[in-house]
Design a protein around this motif. Sequence first.
Motif, PDB file in Angstrom:
ATOM      1  N   ILE A  66       9.660   4.123   4.371  1.00  0.00           N
ATOM      2  CA  ILE A  66       9.125   5.827   3.556  1.00  0.00           C
ATOM      3  C   ILE A  66      11.099   6.053   3.397  1.00  0.00           C
ATOM      4  CG2 ILE A  66       8.083   7.784   3.688  1.00  0.00           C
ATOM      5  CD1 ILE A  66       6.687   4.777   4.003  1.00  0.00           C
ATOM      6  N   GLU A  67      11.676   5.464   4.259  1.00  0.00           N
ATOM      7  CA  GLU A  67      13.171   6.696   4.040  1.00  0.00           C
ATOM      8  C   GLU A  67      13.759   5.353   3.359  1.00  0.00           C
ATOM      9  OE1 GLU A  67      14.617   6.708   7.741  1.00  0.00           O
ATOM     10  OE2 GLU A  67      13.100   8.274   8.757  1.00  0.00           O
ATOM     11  N   LYS A 120      -2.258  11.441  -3.216  1.00  0.00           N
ATOM     12  CA  LYS A 120      -0.854  12.241  -2.824  1.00  0.00           C
ATOM     13  C   LYS A 120      -0.669  11.392  -2.102  1.00  0.00           C
ATOM     14  CE  LYS A 120       0.655  14.688  -6.070  1.00  0.00           C
ATOM     15  NZ  LYS A 120       1.871  14.882  -6.921  1.00  0.00           N
ATOM     16  N   PHE A 121       0.345  11.254  -1.744  1.00  0.00           N
ATOM     17  CA  PHE A 121       0.771  10.768   0.337  1.00  0.00           C
ATOM     18  C   PHE A 121       2.200  11.571   0.655  1.00  0.00           C
ATOM     19  CE2 PHE A 121       3.659   8.561  -2.444  1.00  0.00           C
ATOM     20  CZ  PHE A 121       5.318   8.732  -2.179  1.00  0.00           C
ATOM     21  N   GLU A 122       1.811  11.728   2.302  1.00  0.00           N
ATOM     22  CA  GLU A 122       1.988  11.948   2.951  1.00  0.00           C
ATOM     23  C   GLU A 122       3.220  11.575   3.887  1.00  0.00           C
ATOM     24  OE1 GLU A 122       2.338  16.209   6.193  1.00  0.00           O
ATOM     25  OE2 GLU A 122       0.453  14.918   5.008  1.00  0.00           O
ATOM     26  N   PRO A 123       5.057  11.123   3.824  1.00  0.00           N
ATOM     27  CA  PRO A 123       5.430  10.873   4.804  1.00  0.00           C
ATOM     28  C   PRO A 123       4.682  11.217   6.510  1.00  0.00           C
ATOM     29  CG  PRO A 123       6.699  10.629   3.206  1.00  0.00           C
ATOM     30  CD  PRO A 123       4.933  11.334   3.233  1.00  0.00           C
ATOM     31  N   VAL A 124       4.380  10.511   7.699  1.00  0.00           N
ATOM     32  CA  VAL A 124       4.451  10.771   8.476  1.00  0.00           C
ATOM     33  C   VAL A 124       5.175  10.574   9.429  1.00  0.00           C
ATOM     34  CG1 VAL A 124       1.737  11.795   8.191  1.00  0.00           C
ATOM     35  CG2 VAL A 124       2.193   9.451   9.187  1.00  0.00           C
ATOM     36  N   SER A 125       6.095   9.489   9.429  1.00  0.00           N
ATOM     37  CA  SER A 125       6.731   8.288  10.511  1.00  0.00           C
ATOM     38  C   SER A 125       7.813   7.065   9.943  1.00  0.00           C
ATOM     39  CB  SER A 125       6.089   7.162  11.015  1.00  0.00           C
ATOM     40  OG  SER A 125       5.642   6.175  10.455  1.00  0.00           O
ATOM     41  N   GLY A 126       8.079   6.857   9.778  1.00  0.00           N
ATOM     42  CA  GLY A 126       9.202   5.661   9.189  1.00  0.00           C
ATOM     43  C   GLY A 126       9.378   4.408   8.461  1.00  0.00           C
ATOM     44  N   ARG A 127       7.270   4.539   8.653  1.00  0.00           N
ATOM     45  CA  ARG A 127       6.815   4.106   7.983  1.00  0.00           C
ATOM     46  C   ARG A 127       5.214   4.015   7.288  1.00  0.00           C
ATOM     47  NH1 ARG A 127       5.594  -2.013  11.304  1.00  0.00           N
ATOM     48  NH2 ARG A 127       3.348  -0.626  12.287  1.00  0.00           N
ATOM     49  N   ARG A 128       4.407   5.302   7.552  1.00  0.00           N
ATOM     50  CA  ARG A 128       3.546   5.207   8.047  1.00  0.00           C
ATOM     51  C   ARG A 128       2.974   6.572   6.889  1.00  0.00           C
ATOM     52  NH1 ARG A 128      -1.479   5.379  12.024  1.00  0.00           N
ATOM     53  NH2 ARG A 128      -0.932   3.620  12.231  1.00  0.00           N
ATOM     54  N   VAL A 129       2.270   6.923   5.872  1.00  0.00           N
ATOM     55  CA  VAL A 129       2.043   7.240   4.679  1.00  0.00           C
ATOM     56  C   VAL A 129       0.239   8.088   4.890  1.00  0.00           C
ATOM     57  CG1 VAL A 129       4.216   7.072   3.203  1.00  0.00           C
ATOM     58  CG2 VAL A 129       1.267   5.954   3.108  1.00  0.00           C
ATOM     59  N   ASN A 130       0.062   8.831   4.924  1.00  0.00           N
ATOM     60  CA  ASN A 130      -1.582   9.192   4.709  1.00  0.00           C
ATOM     61  C   ASN A 130      -1.088   9.563   3.342  1.00  0.00           C
ATOM     62  OD1 ASN A 130      -2.570   9.588   7.546  1.00  0.00           O
ATOM     63  ND2 ASN A 130      -1.252  12.206   7.746  1.00  0.00           N
ATOM     64  N   VAL A 131      -2.559   8.953   3.521  1.00  0.00           N
ATOM     65  CA  VAL A 131      -2.726   8.859   1.455  1.00  0.00           C
ATOM     66  C   VAL A 131      -4.539   9.790   1.307  1.00  0.00           C
ATOM     67  CG1 VAL A 131      -3.663   8.078  -0.618  1.00  0.00           C
ATOM     68  CG2 VAL A 131      -1.911   6.560   1.158  1.00  0.00           C
ATOM     69  N   LYS A 132      -4.545  10.848   0.445  1.00  0.00           N
ATOM     70  CA  LYS A 132      -5.080  11.751  -0.043  1.00  0.00           C
ATOM     71  C   LYS A 132      -5.972  11.243  -1.444  1.00  0.00           C
ATOM     72  CE  LYS A 132      -4.641  15.840   3.096  1.00  0.00           C
ATOM     73  NZ  LYS A 132      -4.479  17.005   3.308  1.00  0.00           N
ATOM     74  N   PHE A 133      -6.684  10.602  -1.533  1.00  0.00           N
ATOM     75  CA  PHE A 133      -7.538  10.377  -3.172  1.00  0.00           C
ATOM     76  C   PHE A 133      -7.390  11.859  -4.048  1.00  0.00           C
ATOM     77  CE2 PHE A 133      -7.497   6.722   0.067  1.00  0.00           C
ATOM     78  CZ  PHE A 133      -6.729   5.812  -1.263  1.00  0.00           C
ATOM     79  N   GLU A 134      -7.866  11.654  -5.328  1.00  0.00           N
ATOM     80  CA  GLU A 134      -7.675  13.102  -5.924  1.00  0.00           C
ATOM     81  C   GLU A 134      -8.409  13.144  -7.116  1.00  0.00           C
ATOM     82  OE1 GLU A 134      -3.498  14.882  -6.208  1.00  0.00           O
ATOM     83  OE2 GLU A 134      -4.054  16.089  -4.492  1.00  0.00           O
ATOM     84  N   ARG A 135      -8.136  11.998  -7.803  1.00  0.00           N
ATOM     85  CA  ARG A 135      -8.659  11.334  -8.932  1.00  0.00           C
ATOM     86  C   ARG A 135      -9.304  10.058  -9.029  1.00  0.00           C
ATOM     87  NH1 ARG A 135      -5.756  13.108 -14.699  1.00  0.00           N
ATOM     88  NH2 ARG A 135      -7.583  12.701 -16.242  1.00  0.00           N
ATOM     89  N   SER A 136     -10.494  10.129  -9.006  1.00  0.00           N
ATOM     90  CA  SER A 136     -10.998   8.743 -10.305  1.00  0.00           C
ATOM     91  C   SER A 136     -11.375   8.226 -11.438  1.00  0.00           C
ATOM     92  CB  SER A 136     -12.289   8.301  -9.454  1.00  0.00           C
ATOM     93  OG  SER A 136     -12.135   7.477  -9.779  1.00  0.00           O
ATOM     94  N   ILE A 137     -10.289   7.741 -12.210  1.00  0.00           N
ATOM     95  CA  ILE A 137     -11.217   7.908 -13.626  1.00  0.00           C
ATOM     96  C   ILE A 137     -11.294   5.991 -13.778  1.00  0.00           C
ATOM     97  CG2 ILE A 137     -10.658   7.338 -15.749  1.00  0.00           C
ATOM     98  CD1 ILE A 137      -7.569   8.885 -14.621  1.00  0.00           C
ATOM     99  N   ILE A 138     -12.615   6.044 -14.519  1.00  0.00           N
ATOM    100  CA  ILE A 138     -13.600   4.875 -14.852  1.00  0.00           C
ATOM    101  C   ILE A 138     -14.119   4.907 -16.270  1.00  0.00           C
ATOM    102  CG2 ILE A 138     -15.475   3.086 -14.111  1.00  0.00           C
ATOM    103  CD1 ILE A 138     -15.924   4.666 -11.463  1.00  0.00           C
ATOM    104  N   SER A 139     -13.362   3.630 -16.930  1.00  0.00           N
ATOM    105  CA  SER A 139     -13.485   3.715 -18.913  1.00  0.00           C
ATOM    106  C   SER A 139     -13.475   2.265 -19.315  1.00  0.00           C
ATOM    107  CB  SER A 139     -12.414   4.707 -19.305  1.00  0.00           C
ATOM    108  OG  SER A 139     -13.204   4.645 -20.443  1.00  0.00           O
ATOM    109  N   LEU A 140     -14.417   2.512 -20.317  1.00  0.00           N
ATOM    110  CA  LEU A 140     -13.637   1.298 -21.402  1.00  0.00           C
ATOM    111  C   LEU A 140     -12.390   1.651 -21.688  1.00  0.00           C
ATOM    112  CD1 LEU A 140     -16.953   0.890 -23.107  1.00  0.00           C
ATOM    113  CD2 LEU A 140     -16.295  -0.573 -21.252  1.00  0.00           C
ATOM    114  N   GLN A 141     -11.397   0.192 -21.706  1.00  0.00           N
ATOM    115  CA  GLN A 141      -9.830   0.351 -22.032  1.00  0.00           C
ATOM    116  C   GLN A 141      -9.725   0.313 -23.035  1.00  0.00           C
ATOM    117  OE1 GLN A 141      -7.658  -3.287 -21.083  1.00  0.00           O
ATOM    118  NE2 GLN A 141      -8.481  -3.161 -19.136  1.00  0.00           N
ATOM    119  N   ARG A 142     -10.540   0.362 -24.395  1.00  0.00           N
ATOM    120  CA  ARG A 142     -10.773   0.748 -25.627  1.00  0.00           C
ATOM    121  C   ARG A 142     -10.850   2.504 -25.984  1.00  0.00           C
ATOM    122  NH1 ARG A 142     -10.228  -2.908 -29.322  1.00  0.00           N
ATOM    123  NH2 ARG A 142     -10.696  -4.960 -29.011  1.00  0.00           N
TER     124      ARG A 142
END
Length: 194
Positions: free
Chosen positions: A45-46, A111-133
């Motif tokens: 993480i560092e 968004k992620f937040e480092p909590v140690s030298g190798r761990r991050v907490n992850v908070k999912f904020e937005r989801s997008i599902i679509s056709l590429q075109r």
Amino acid sequence: MLEKANLLEAIAGKNRGLLATEQDRQGILVAIANLEDINPTPRPIESTHLLNGNWRLIYTTSKALLNLDNLPFYKLGQIYQYIRVENNSVYNIAEIYGLPFVEGIVSVAAKFEPVSGRRVNVKFERSIISLQRLIGYDSPESFIQQIEVGQKLTAIDFPLNSNEQQGWLDITYIDDNLRIGRGNEGSVFVLTKA
């Protein structure tokens, strides 16, 4: 490095885990553990210069990701993870292919937040599902630029409750072009720099 070569050989031809048998999975997990034992970066993480950037998934045990291949008439394409250390953002993008002109995309911004030298907490904020075109998708980079400027897309585009949609990830190995992570649901992820 022999351990790295052994892992890459073990996952070759397994289509990110979709074609792995139970015996394959066991062998790959052993190869992953052998490489983790010699991680050259004890505090990943560092080491933001290694972590930051564009990554492509080459193997996972994540059922949530692999099950995207089970959509009717569709097959899972490439899966990317873009990490922007400067603003603690991560973007997961899965390309879905099938019928002509109706190729899809499934994406989550977090968004992620480092909590140690190798761990991050992850908070999912937005989801997008679509056709590429519909969204003019031509690359993960241009798609992420649209997300970062807050563009509303012609998509199923909705905020996620980050208090409910969260987890953690341990980065157990990282070097200049390979990263291994283990998630809170027991999944393993192997990614290479894109």
